[in-house]
Design a protein around this motif. Structure first.
Motif, PDB file in Angstrom:
ATOM      1  N   LEU A   2       0.793  -1.349   0.106  1.00  0.00           N
ATOM      2  CA  LEU A   2       0.071   0.076   0.025  1.00  0.00           C
ATOM      3  C   LEU A   2       0.871   1.141   0.001  1.00  0.00           C
ATOM      4  O   LEU A   2       1.990   1.385   0.666  1.00  0.00           O
ATOM      5  CB  LEU A   2      -0.769   0.049   1.085  1.00  0.00           C
ATOM      6  N   GLN A   3       0.477   2.097  -0.758  1.00  0.00           N
ATOM      7  CA  GLN A   3       1.198   3.437  -0.897  1.00  0.00           C
ATOM      8  C   GLN A   3       0.030   4.474  -0.927  1.00  0.00           C
ATOM      9  O   GLN A   3      -0.886   4.244  -1.353  1.00  0.00           O
ATOM     10  CB  GLN A   3       2.116   3.767  -2.081  1.00  0.00           C
ATOM     11  N   LEU A   4       0.366   5.568  -0.264  1.00  0.00           N
ATOM     12  CA  LEU A   4      -0.463   6.811  -0.189  1.00  0.00           C
ATOM     13  C   LEU A   4       0.150   8.151  -0.337  1.00  0.00           C
ATOM     14  O   LEU A   4       1.462   8.429  -0.384  1.00  0.00           O
ATOM     15  CB  LEU A   4      -1.000   6.953   1.813  1.00  0.00           C
ATOM     16  N   MET A   5      -0.712   8.927  -1.297  1.00  0.00           N
ATOM     17  CA  MET A   5      -0.157   9.907  -1.808  1.00  0.00           C
ATOM     18  C   MET A   5      -1.274  11.158  -1.589  1.00  0.00           C
ATOM     19  O   MET A   5      -2.290  11.135  -2.096  1.00  0.00           O
ATOM     20  CB  MET A   5       0.259   9.890  -3.232  1.00  0.00           C
ATOM     21  N   SER A  25      -3.101   3.272  -3.114  1.00  0.00           N
ATOM     22  CA  SER A  25      -2.490   2.662  -4.305  1.00  0.00           C
ATOM     23  C   SER A  25      -3.376   1.187  -4.439  1.00  0.00           C
ATOM     24  O   SER A  25      -3.456   0.672  -5.647  1.00  0.00           O
ATOM     25  CB  SER A  25      -1.276   2.443  -4.325  1.00  0.00           C
ATOM     26  N   GLU A  26      -4.100   0.822  -3.545  1.00  0.00           N
ATOM     27  CA  GLU A  26      -4.604  -0.241  -3.549  1.00  0.00           C
ATOM     28  C   GLU A  26      -5.811  -0.506  -2.324  1.00  0.00           C
ATOM     29  O   GLU A  26      -5.706   0.448  -1.437  1.00  0.00           O
ATOM     30  CB  GLU A  26      -3.830  -1.666  -3.394  1.00  0.00           C
ATOM     31  N   PHE A  27      -6.734  -1.206  -2.417  1.00  0.00           N
ATOM     32  CA  PHE A  27      -7.846  -1.178  -1.417  1.00  0.00           C
ATOM     33  C   PHE A  27      -7.075  -2.207  -0.127  1.00  0.00           C
ATOM     34  O   PHE A  27      -6.347  -3.056  -0.376  1.00  0.00           O
ATOM     35  CB  PHE A  27      -9.021  -1.977  -1.798  1.00  0.00           C
ATOM     36  N   VAL A  33      -8.696   2.330   8.714  1.00  0.00           N
ATOM     37  CA  VAL A  33      -8.929   3.700   9.237  1.00  0.00           C
ATOM     38  C   VAL A  33      -7.893   4.709   8.498  1.00  0.00           C
ATOM     39  O   VAL A  33      -6.766   3.985   8.382  1.00  0.00           O
ATOM     40  CB  VAL A  33      -8.829   3.664  10.611  1.00  0.00           C
ATOM     41  N   THR A  34      -8.516   5.517   8.133  1.00  0.00           N
ATOM     42  CA  THR A  34      -7.610   6.611   7.183  1.00  0.00           C
ATOM     43  C   THR A  34      -7.773   7.858   8.116  1.00  0.00           C
ATOM     44  O   THR A  34      -8.740   8.394   8.415  1.00  0.00           O
ATOM     45  CB  THR A  34      -8.020   6.961   5.934  1.00  0.00           C
ATOM     46  N   GLU A  75     -13.095   5.538  -5.893  1.00  0.00           N
ATOM     47  CA  GLU A  75     -11.655   6.012  -6.350  1.00  0.00           C
ATOM     48  C   GLU A  75     -10.710   5.813  -5.438  1.00  0.00           C
ATOM     49  O   GLU A  75      -9.615   6.090  -5.577  1.00  0.00           O
ATOM     50  CB  GLU A  75     -11.446   7.666  -6.733  1.00  0.00           C
ATOM     51  N   ASN A  76     -10.976   5.434  -4.186  1.00  0.00           N
ATOM     52  CA  ASN A  76     -10.235   5.122  -3.078  1.00  0.00           C
ATOM     53  C   ASN A  76      -9.483   6.235  -2.526  1.00  0.00           C
ATOM     54  O   ASN A  76      -8.086   6.287  -2.554  1.00  0.00           O
ATOM     55  CB  ASN A  76      -9.319   3.914  -3.520  1.00  0.00           C
TER      56      ASN A  76
END
Length: 121
Positions: A2-5, A25-27, A33-34, A75-76
């Motif tokens: 997983l990557q977050l941007m 980048s993925e589910f 939790v975000t 869109e995640n």
């Protein structure tokens, strides 16, 4: 992996608005939790808000009524709408993902690189 941007930071005048985005980048696992965090120069990183995968939200007191967190599942992407911004909101904002609802940074396992927000006239 997983990557977050994050994106959407910038310079805004007091009272203005910005919308930050956190694209994953993925589910993730069925429950996750975000969170949004921020860190001002010389200060500790602090939790701002979080949203769970079943849409429970939470905000720190200083942003309640001004910030709104939401999720676009298709869109995640997780958004942080920031209104009525104040100079004290100036910081680098990070999104992160973890397994439990919390505003503690230690509870999050994956982090983005951050986006800068400056509130100044």
């Amino acid at each position: 992996q997983l990557q977050l941007m994050e994106s959407g930071g910038g310079l805004v005048q007091p009272g203005g608005s910005l919308r930050l985005s956190c694209a994953a980048s993925e589910f993730s696992a069925p429950y996750y939790v975000t969170g949004w965090f921020r860190q001002a120069p010389g200060k500790d990183r602090e939790g701002v808000s979080y949203i769970t995968s079943d849409d429970l939200t939470y905000y720190r007191d200083t942003v309640k009524g001004r910030f709104s967190i939401s999720r676009d599942y298709a869109e995640n992407i997780v958004y942080l709408q920031m209104d009525r911004l104040r100079p004290e909101d100036t910081a680098t904002y990070y999104c992160a993902e973890g397994p439990r609802p919390s505003l503690a940074a230690r509870d999050y396992t994956t982090w983005g690189q951050g986006t800068r927000v400056a509130v100044s006239s």
